[in-house]
Motif scaffolding. Structure first.
Motif: not given
Length: 448
Positions: A310-314
């Motif tokens: 989730p921290k990378y947003g994809y």
């Protein structure tokens, strides 16, 4: 593919000289390009936005080329869950390449450099010696791989040097069989030689023998590591690369340690950037009932860290990642490519998509995005694909052929291929079809 309707493209059409764009010609190029795109697609943009608004499609404009944004919005409206005839049991899907498409730069290459810099290997000297030679034909590399004395480097010589370097590092580094901290080890000439020559070997193997040899070879260095260990290493590498500047660094092996291969130099493009436009498009696709998959020529588990966390947003589901696979002993990788699994590069990407998706769904992808020769086949092989988006790296080869076709179709209301520009020095997309190479200031549509 019907090539009869292609418009002819030449640099002179947009005021580009044979030696590059200068002064007024540069401004004329951008102005002419935007004017041509606007004139040819004004109707598409208007109708695309109108349909998108009517269907409730919400695709962030961000730094999309206006024409590409309009076409993407229209695709969502015409094929998404709000479209007439949409079948929830036959959901459309999109396939994205990862390195240099969904992100800026290559996470597998970044991980190799990170693995070298942190000496994150679980190999004995004998195992390391076997892997650097594994499946690589002996003899000299291509003529581009010469040492400082001008002699072509060969496999046996550079491997002999790496054998000696790794034996020293393994015996002395506290993370292996020694007692010295990493900071002390990385200051040694043995480490400096090891870093330059191992990355040099990676480049030489791929350039001389092709990715069918080089791409499996580089992931064999994960042998004896667990999936969890490699995933943690990949995450640490991602975070370090995201925090690093985008810069090309030249590494030269120490002059006082020439070894058998001699003094060699190699460059690495440090840094990675997230691509907001790809992340938000993935969200828009899913919100409109269109599934998202990634097909990558990097190790599947490495890209899964990036694409799913989730921290990378994809936010791609783990089961939707398709990539290179290794054999395992339980949870630990072996230095062997998975039997009967295609190499997911070039034609192998099409094979993998057919095997994993088309065979189960009965149809090909609605949309495909890529940037290189490795994506050429999947960009064009499926009759169901409405658009093939090419992140414009101004490359030659097969992807150059598709890029040329996309340039020819820039005035078409129904293009098959699209070019999307970016600036390599920042890693950000540009709201045009042209790109700006690293170290350059002039925008460019196609390779010169």
């Amino acid at each position: 593919m019907n090539m009869n309707d292609k418009m002819k493209y030449s640099p002179q059409m947009h005021g580009i000289s044979a030696t590059g764009t200068r002064g007024i010609a540069r401004r004329g190029f951008l102005g002419g390009l935007l004017a041509a795109a606007g004139a040819g697609l004004a109707g598409v943009a208007v109708s695309g936005h109108a349909v998108a608004k009517e269907a409730g499609v919400n695709l962030d404009r961000a730094k999309w080329s206006p024409r590409n944004h309009a076409l993407m919005a229209r695709m969502l409206a015409e094929h998404g869950s709000m479209a007439p005839g949409y079948q929830s049991g036959k959901r459309p899907y999109a396939v994205f390449d990862w390195d240099n498409t969904s992100i800026m730069n290559d996470c597998e290459e970044a991980l190799l450099m990170y693995q070298i810099n942190t000496l994150s290997f679980k190999l004995t000297p004998a195992e390391f010696a076997a892997i650097i030679r594994q499946n690589v034909p002996p003899g000299p590399f291509s003529k581009d791989f010469k040492n400082a004395a001008g002699n072509v480097v060969d496999l046996d010589s550079i491997c002999a040097d790496l054998d000696a370097d790794y034996a020293f590092l393994h015996a002395n580094y506290k993370g292996m069989a020694g007692s010295k901290p990493l900071e002390e080890i990385t200051a040694t000439t043995e480490f400096q030689d090891f870093r330059a020559k191992l990355y040099y070997l990676y480049e030489a193997v791929n350039d001389t023998h092709g990715v069918n040899v080089g791409y499996p070879w580089v992931i064999y260095f994960f042998a004896n590591m667990s999936v969890a260990e490699v995933s943690a290493l990949a995450e640490a590498s991602n975070d370090a690369a995201l925090g690093a500047s985008l810069t090309k660094v030249k590494y030269t092996s120490p002059a006082d340690r020439p070894g058998k291969a001699g003094v060699v130099s190699v460059s690495h493009f440090h840094g990675i950037r997230l691509c907001t436009e790809i992340g938000t498009m993935m969200d828009a696709l899913r919100s409109n009932g269109i599934d998202v998959y990634v097909c990558t020529a990097s190790l599947e588990d490495v890209v899964a860290v990036f694409a799913t966390h989730p921290k990378y947003g994809y936010n791609v589901p783990r089961e939707n990642i398709i990539g290179l696979r290794l054999e395992r002993n339980g949870e630990r990788y072996r230095n062997a490519y998975l039997k009967d699994w295609p190499l997911t590069w070039g034609p192998g990407k099409t094979v993998a998509i057919k095997k994993e998706l088309v065979a189960k769904k009965g149809y090909g992808p609605l949309f495909v995005a890529g940037d290189s020769d490795g994506d050429y086949d999947m960009l064009r092989d499926f009759s169901e694909t409405q658009y093939g988006l090419i992140v414009n790296r101004m490359k030659n080869g097969k992807i150059g052929e598709l890029s040329k076709l996309a340039a020819d179709q820039m005035a078409s209301v129904k293009p098959r291929f699209l070019l999307q520009g970016r600036q390599e020095s920042t890693g950000n997309w540009l709201p045009v079809e042209t790109s700006i190479k690293y170290g350059k200031t002039a925008p460019q549509l196609l390779t010169s």
